[in-house]
Motif scaffolding. Structure first.
Motif, PDB file in Angstrom:
ATOM      1  N   GLY A  49     -93.330 -38.557 -62.619  1.00 59.69           N
ATOM      2  CA  GLY A  49     -93.626 -39.948 -62.114  1.00 59.69           C
ATOM      3  C   GLY A  49     -94.657 -40.555 -63.136  1.00 59.69           C
ATOM      4  N   GLU A  50     -95.393 -39.908 -63.880  1.00 56.08           N
ATOM      5  CA  GLU A  50     -96.346 -40.722 -64.911  1.00 56.08           C
ATOM      6  C   GLU A  50     -95.694 -41.033 -66.372  1.00 56.08           C
ATOM      7  OE1 GLU A  50     -99.604 -41.740 -64.243  1.00 56.08           O
ATOM      8  OE2 GLU A  50     -99.027 -41.327 -62.163  1.00 56.08           O
ATOM      9  N   ALA A  51     -94.585 -40.369 -66.322  1.00 58.23           N
ATOM     10  CA  ALA A  51     -93.700 -40.682 -67.656  1.00 58.23           C
ATOM     11  C   ALA A  51     -93.635 -42.035 -67.884  1.00 58.23           C
ATOM     12  CB  ALA A  51     -92.393 -39.860 -67.681  1.00 58.23           C
ATOM     13  N   GLY A  52     -93.154 -42.859 -66.911  1.00 55.54           N
ATOM     14  CA  GLY A  52     -93.284 -44.256 -67.051  1.00 55.54           C
ATOM     15  C   GLY A  52     -94.551 -44.878 -67.663  1.00 55.54           C
ATOM     16  N   ASN A  53     -95.814 -44.443 -67.426  1.00 56.72           N
ATOM     17  CA  ASN A  53     -96.987 -45.037 -67.791  1.00 56.72           C
ATOM     18  C   ASN A  53     -97.356 -44.728 -69.073  1.00 56.72           C
ATOM     19  OD1 ASN A  53     -97.570 -46.510 -65.296  1.00 56.72           O
ATOM     20  ND2 ASN A  53     -98.041 -44.355 -64.387  1.00 56.72           N
ATOM     21  N   LYS A  93     -98.659 -47.151 -72.524  1.00 55.46           N
ATOM     22  CA  LYS A  93     -99.193 -48.441 -71.865  1.00 55.46           C
ATOM     23  C   LYS A  93    -100.815 -48.247 -72.507  1.00 55.46           C
ATOM     24  CE  LYS A  93     -96.138 -49.393 -68.040  1.00 55.46           C
ATOM     25  NZ  LYS A  93     -96.071 -49.550 -66.508  1.00 55.46           N
ATOM     26  N   LYS A 107    -104.802 -47.230 -69.457  1.00 56.56           N
ATOM     27  CA  LYS A 107    -103.944 -48.479 -69.394  1.00 56.56           C
ATOM     28  C   LYS A 107    -104.475 -49.716 -69.535  1.00 56.56           C
ATOM     29  CE  LYS A 107    -100.936 -48.243 -66.208  1.00 56.56           C
ATOM     30  NZ  LYS A 107    -100.383 -48.585 -64.578  1.00 56.56           N
TER      31      LYS A 107
END
Length: 361
Positions: free
Chosen positions: A40-44, A47, A143
């Motif tokens: 789930g953290e792959a998209g962050n 950033k 981020k």
């Protein structure tokens, strides 16, 4: 005397078998959750300064909270597995025929469940809230580049000022706010402190603020009941730092409920979370009793895979029933203690009825 010593040895043996199996189940469940959290953290990643290493660190910091959440399910599945092995190896039948009655076995299970209940309470009161707070602060800092996580709060860097916040509350409130404003020459011009503040879009509303304005001639102190502070840090960034009711410790929830009552605000959601925190360790004991209730004396007809699948289903049923009663309490005004106690009490009665029925066979 010899019988008492033998009972202690038997209790220790059974508790150790149950404890080892439950710890292995907990490690497996937490690892599985950690894997999905990492996906789930792959998209962050990418950033700001949020890297793969940061994602791994974030997931690791969240593991105490995951362990707290999964403890009843781990105890249920681990105890089912351990009881199944004892039955399959005929050890359970030996225990039954050696003079230990059903309620003697229940006492063994209560010792095992009590130990894990204490561990659950410690996780929920100290380790899980603190590690979750650090994880959220780490993620926000990486981020945004504006936020720096500290052990006792967060630091926010803005143009011409440095801000410290002790904690971010679920209602966009802040506590322990301190602001240092600098001039173009980087000299301190004003120091502001406020016990609490509320975040708006483009500004913060400081309550009971006290400021010290520094001029070449003197230091002027000003006390204001309310003061507006222009800030580029709004709700979007601070939302990642908000402490959700489920993440707060039992004592912190109590303090926050008193704060809301003092300001005549709604407290039902936080009361439900407070009672859930209080009852949750007892749910671990109830899951251990349920595992005993579904354990046959002989392992000849036991299907381990089916039993473990049934254990997972029971654990999920308990979790979702708790969530359902929590939502019902908020929607229909059901007392918070009823919403928190009813699922655990219902499962406890069910377990005791099944154990009693098993004794009569």
């Amino acid at each position: 005397m010899r019988q008492t010593h033998g009972m202690k040895l038997l209790t220790r043996y059974v508790v150790l078998r149950l404890g080892k199996a439950s710890l292995l189940a907990l490690m497996a469940l937490v690892s599985l959750y950690g894997f999905f959290d990492l996906l789930g953290e792959a998209g962050n990643i990418g950033k700001g300064t949020y890297t793969t290493a940061t994602a791994f660190q974030y997931v690791l910091l969240q593991m105490p909270a995951r362990a707290y959440l999964l403890m009843p399910l781990a105890v249920l599945t681990g105890a089912l597995f351990a009881f199944g092995r004892l039955a399959a190896d005929c050890e359970w039948a030996v225990v039954k025929t050696s003079g230990v009655d059903t309620w003697g076995i229940v006492r063994m299970v209560l010792v095992f469940g009590g130990a894990f209940a204490v561990a659950t309470a410690l996780l929920g009161e100290w380790a899980a809230p603190e590690m979750s707070r650090r994880a959220d602060a780490l993620k926000a800092a990486a981020k945004s580049g504006q936020v720096l996580a500290a052990q006792d709060g967060i630091w926010i860097k803005e143009n011409g000022s440095m801000v410290y916040v002790a904690s971010v509350l679920p209602d966009n409130g802040l506590t322990g706010v301190k602001i240092w404003r600098y001039g173009d020459d980087f000299r301190l011009q004003e120091a502001i402190s406020a016990p609490r503040a509320r975040v708006g879009e483009g500004q913060w509303l400081l309550f009971d603020s006290r400021s010290s304005r520094i001029t070449p001639e003197r230091v002027e102190t000003v006390v204001q009941p309310q003061r507006v502070w222009a800030s580029g840090v709004g709700r979007a960034l601070l939302a990642t730092l908000q402490v959700k009711p489920e993440q707060m410790s039992w004592t912190a929830l109590g303090r926050y409920i008193r704060h809301l009552e003092h300001n005549r605000q709604q407290t039902q959601m936080y009361r439900v979370a407070w009672w859930n925190k209080l009852v949750y360790p007892a749910a671990v004991v109830v899951m251990a009793l349920l595992a005993l209730a579904f354990t046959p004396v002989s392992g000849r007809h036991a299907n381990m895979g089916l039993k473990l699948f049934g254990g997972v289903c029971l654990g999920l049923l308990f979790y979702f029933s708790g969530r359902l009663f929590g939502f019902t309490s908020r929607l229909y005004g059901v007392p918070a203690w009823v919403a928190a106690l009813l699922p655990t009490a219902a499962f406890a009665v069910w377990a005791l009825v099944l154990i009693r029925r098993q004794e009569r066979r």
